[in-house]
Design a protein around this motif. Sequence first.
Motif, PDB file in Angstrom:
ATOM      1  N   THR A  86       0.855  -1.174   0.000  1.00  0.00           N
ATOM      2  CA  THR A  86       0.000   0.000   0.000  1.00  0.00           C
ATOM      3  C   THR A  86       0.895   1.229   0.000  1.00  0.00           C
ATOM      4  O   THR A  86       1.618   1.493   0.965  1.00  0.00           O
ATOM      5  CB  THR A  86      -0.928   0.021   1.226  1.00  0.00           C
ATOM      6  OG1 THR A  86      -1.762  -1.144   1.211  1.00  0.00           O
ATOM      7  CG2 THR A  86      -1.807   1.265   1.215  1.00  0.00           C
ATOM      8  N   GLU A  87       0.879   1.952  -1.123  1.00  0.00           N
ATOM      9  CA  GLU A  87       1.736   3.127  -1.308  1.00  0.00           C
ATOM     10  C   GLU A  87       0.968   4.176  -2.097  1.00  0.00           C
ATOM     11  O   GLU A  87      -0.088   3.894  -2.671  1.00  0.00           O
ATOM     12  CB  GLU A  87       3.000   2.751  -2.107  1.00  0.00           C
ATOM     13  CG  GLU A  87       3.813   1.606  -1.549  1.00  0.00           C
ATOM     14  CD  GLU A  87       4.778   2.047  -0.457  1.00  0.00           C
ATOM     15  OE1 GLU A  87       4.800   3.275  -0.166  1.00  0.00           O
ATOM     16  OE2 GLU A  87       5.495   1.192   0.078  1.00  0.00           O
ATOM     17  N   LEU A  88       1.522   5.388  -2.138  1.00  0.00           N
ATOM     18  CA  LEU A  88       0.995   6.368  -3.070  1.00  0.00           C
ATOM     19  C   LEU A  88       1.133   5.814  -4.485  1.00  0.00           C
ATOM     20  O   LEU A  88       2.064   5.058  -4.777  1.00  0.00           O
ATOM     21  CB  LEU A  88       1.741   7.694  -2.941  1.00  0.00           C
ATOM     22  CG  LEU A  88       1.472   8.492  -1.660  1.00  0.00           C
ATOM     23  CD1 LEU A  88       2.395   9.700  -1.596  1.00  0.00           C
ATOM     24  CD2 LEU A  88       0.019   8.941  -1.585  1.00  0.00           C
ATOM     25  N   LEU A  89       0.212   6.203  -5.348  1.00  0.00           N
ATOM     26  CA  LEU A  89       0.116   5.578  -6.665  1.00  0.00           C
ATOM     27  C   LEU A  89       1.438   5.586  -7.425  1.00  0.00           C
ATOM     28  O   LEU A  89       1.827   4.569  -8.013  1.00  0.00           O
ATOM     29  CB  LEU A  89      -0.970   6.274  -7.488  1.00  0.00           C
ATOM     30  CG  LEU A  89      -1.209   5.687  -8.883  1.00  0.00           C
ATOM     31  CD1 LEU A  89      -1.722   4.261  -8.788  1.00  0.00           C
ATOM     32  CD2 LEU A  89      -2.180   6.566  -9.673  1.00  0.00           C
ATOM     33  N   ASP A  90       2.157   6.712  -7.440  1.00  0.00           N
ATOM     34  CA  ASP A  90       3.368   6.761  -8.257  1.00  0.00           C
ATOM     35  C   ASP A  90       4.480   5.871  -7.712  1.00  0.00           C
ATOM     36  O   ASP A  90       5.384   5.478  -8.442  1.00  0.00           O
ATOM     37  CB  ASP A  90       3.852   8.203  -8.457  1.00  0.00           C
ATOM     38  CG  ASP A  90       4.394   8.837  -7.188  1.00  0.00           C
ATOM     39  OD1 ASP A  90       4.090   8.337  -6.092  1.00  0.00           O
ATOM     40  OD2 ASP A  90       5.116   9.846  -7.294  1.00  0.00           O
ATOM     41  N   GLU A  91       4.418   5.540  -6.428  1.00  0.00           N
ATOM     42  CA  GLU A  91       5.400   4.607  -5.878  1.00  0.00           C
ATOM     43  C   GLU A  91       5.184   3.204  -6.438  1.00  0.00           C
ATOM     44  O   GLU A  91       6.121   2.404  -6.542  1.00  0.00           O
ATOM     45  CB  GLU A  91       5.297   4.577  -4.349  1.00  0.00           C
ATOM     46  CG  GLU A  91       5.669   5.880  -3.672  1.00  0.00           C
ATOM     47  CD  GLU A  91       7.155   6.181  -3.762  1.00  0.00           C
ATOM     48  OE1 GLU A  91       7.943   5.241  -3.962  1.00  0.00           O
ATOM     49  OE2 GLU A  91       7.523   7.361  -3.625  1.00  0.00           O
TER      50      GLU A  91
END
Length: 318
Positions: free
Chosen positions: A190-195
Amino acid sequence: MRLAHESIEELNTEESAWRLLAPWGRTPENTTIERHTVYTFQARWVDRWREGRLLLAGDAAHQMPPFAGQGMCSGLRDAVNLAWKLRLVLDGHADAGLLDTYTSERSAHVQHAIAMSMELGKVICVLDPEEARARDTRMIAAGADPARALPEAPPPVLGDGVLQRAADGGRAAGAGHLTPQFPVTHEGRTELLDELTGGGFVLLTDGEAPLADLDAADRAFLRTIGARLVPLTENGGTWTDTPGGYLPHLRAHGHVAALVRPDFYLFGTASDAAGVRELVGRLRALLRSPAHGTDHAPAPAPHTGATAPEGSPLAAAT
């Protein structure tokens, strides 16, 4: 700030520098002055940001007062805008004319930062006590909200370029606005989308269904430019919209897909599967022949405020 009774010649001496530093305990015994000068702040941008293989960015392309802290931010936006376009052109996946949209997109956008910096300077550099009291009254009444306290400025959106157009030829709602980022879960992370995507173009969809009309050629094109397909679900899918960030945005505006550019600005949206295919086709056409770009800067943007237009999906303030 140079006061009315002070001359540039008087200030631009080492003695004046030490005098101005003295209240902070800086003396020749504990400090070395490497350079001193008197700056005159400028608010300007070049008319043409590209001439053949020469491209300007950052302070070479625009200057602004420091009051909004947007000089380096604007330079970073220049670099990110230019980087993905250069990569596509140098890899042979886009026509060299794509680079002309660098001027048209960034010149219009940077005018917002310049106008905001100028207006904040007018707020900060007030010396008259009565004027300062009137300023404070205005700011307090406006809740210190720049959108209410400052005059209208060119909006923080990209100028014409690699953006979806509406049926009437105008700009599609939300196109050219910076998109927000939310955490997404993919393959247990679970990460920010660009990660998770690693950057590049991202086609966000409400589940798999909106991708149904894309044929092999469409998918091959998206792979060629490094685009990621991200079919979001509320739970249990390969891509999960974990906190409920993207899907509520899309559904609130009646859209099933949003195509986000590598610089995180919204290219456009679609309301059904056929629209998704049209969206991808529009991007492919613009990369080969940018219809709305120009190597000349547009006229200054109208002072229409900095809010997203009604019905804009995924629009966020810069």
